[in-house]
Design a protein around this motif. Structure first.
Motif, short mmCIF file in Angstrom:
data_model
loop_
_atom_site.label_atom_id
_atom_site.label_comp_id
_atom_site.label_asym_id
_atom_site.label_seq_id
_atom_site.Cartn_x
_atom_site.Cartn_y
_atom_site.Cartn_z
N PRO A 15 -2.94 -7.63 50.34
CA PRO A 15 -3.02 -7.38 51.78
C PRO A 15 -2.53 -8.60 52.54
O PRO A 15 -2.25 -9.65 51.96
N THR A 16 -2.41 -8.45 53.85
CA THR A 16 -2.33 -9.62 54.72
C THR A 16 -3.59 -9.64 55.57
O THR A 16 -4.29 -8.64 55.69
N HIS A 67 3.64 -17.48 45.33
CA HIS A 67 3.57 -18.13 46.63
C HIS A 67 2.45 -17.44 47.41
O HIS A 67 2.55 -16.25 47.72
N ARG A 68 1.38 -18.15 47.72
CA ARG A 68 0.22 -17.54 48.36
C ARG A 68 0.31 -17.70 49.87
O ARG A 68 0.55 -18.80 50.38
N VAL A 69 0.10 -16.57 50.57
CA VAL A 69 0.19 -16.54 52.02
C VAL A 69 -1.01 -15.78 52.58
O VAL A 69 -1.81 -15.22 51.83
N VAL A 70 -1.13 -15.76 53.91
CA VAL A 70 -2.25 -15.07 54.54
C VAL A 70 -1.76 -13.94 55.46
O VAL A 70 -2.10 -12.78 55.25
N ALA A 72 1.10 -11.62 57.96
CA ALA A 72 2.42 -11.00 57.84
C ALA A 72 3.52 -12.00 58.17
O ALA A 72 4.56 -12.06 57.50
N ALA A 73 3.30 -12.81 59.20
CA ALA A 73 4.30 -13.82 59.56
C ALA A 73 4.49 -14.83 58.43
O ALA A 73 5.61 -15.24 58.13
N ASP A 74 3.38 -15.22 57.78
CA ASP A 74 3.46 -16.13 56.63
C ASP A 74 4.27 -15.50 55.50
O ASP A 74 5.07 -16.17 54.84
N MET A 75 4.02 -14.21 55.27
CA MET A 75 4.69 -13.52 54.17
C MET A 75 6.19 -13.45 54.39
O MET A 75 6.98 -13.71 53.48
N LEU A 76 6.61 -13.12 55.60
CA LEU A 76 8.04 -13.09 55.90
C LEU A 76 8.65 -14.47 55.75
O LEU A 76 9.73 -14.63 55.17
N ALA A 77 7.96 -15.50 56.25
CA ALA A 77 8.48 -16.87 56.16
C ALA A 77 8.66 -17.30 54.70
O ALA A 77 9.61 -18.02 54.38
#
Length: 214
Positions: A15-16, A67-70, A72-77
């Motif tokens: 998820p985000t 690559h761990r993100v939180v 949606a913007a993080d995921m795209l970046a």
């Protein structure tokens, strides 16, 4: 999609979280199991795999760069610098469609009244990246639906410029989000329509890769 060397695969999973304040967020029930199963299976087949993962409690699959993100913007970046070099992009993540319009920098206190929040759309990661697809790349999306599953999936396949889409009915008990098993309908822009499952997500991952990597 045919290459003389093992394909380079970029996946998203989990998820985000779109934070309302430092302790509260908008999210969903995705466990990340389907994306992680695909990443692990692809690595076992010799693919070079980059996995961009939202917050999950799963260990990194063997041989996969995570690559761990939180958000949606993080995921795209995280995906943007990796997308151009990949042969296959598989967007499995259950990305939040909305985020709070305003982030409260301090924890919001209960005041006994009605709380109203405004939300705005998050970035459409799959559509954004699929629009940049170059010749030879394969882009695969997922459609987790609760009704009219095939119709919504076919619409997404066309409007987001995908090569394949994996549709599943998350309203069915025992499959889909936060479950060990899944049942999917795999549709292609070329007209293929293939059903598989219910089966463990590892087997579903193998079925999907058998077709999208051929």
């Amino acid at each position: 999609m045919k290459t003389s060397t093992p394909p380079r695969i970029l996946l998203t999973a989990g998820p985000t979280r779109e934070h309302i304040d430092p302790v509260r967020f908008l999210s969903n029930g995705s466990s990340g199991r389907m994306g992680y199963a695909l990443a692990g299976e692809a690595a076992a087949r010799g693919c070079a795999v980059e996995l961009v993962s939202g917050p999950v409690s799963l260990p990194a699959p063997e041989g996969v760069t995570v690559h761990r993100v939180v958000s949606a913007a993080d995921m795209l970046a995280a995906c943007e610098p990796l997308f151009g070099a990949c042969d296959v992009f598989i967007a499995v993540a259950a990305v939040s469609d909305y985020r709070p319009r305003v982030f409260a920098p301090e924890k919001m206190k209960k005041n006994g009244g009605v709380l109203t929040l405004e939300f705005e759309p998050t970035v459409d990661i799959l559509k954004t990246l699929a629009a940049r697809k170059h010749p030879g790349q394969t882009v695969v999306g997922f459609a987790a639906e609760t009704r009219d599953v095939e119709a919504y999936a076919r619409r997404k396949l066309e409007t987001k410029n995908l090569d394949w889409i994996v549709a599943n009915d998350v309203s069915r008990p025992g499959i889909g989000m936060d479950a060990a098993d899944n049942a999917v309908l795999l549709l292609s822009r070329a007209g293929a329509r293939l059903a598989f499952g219910p089966a463990p997500k590892q087997a579903v991952a193998g079925f999907i890769l058998d077709h999208v990597l051929c």
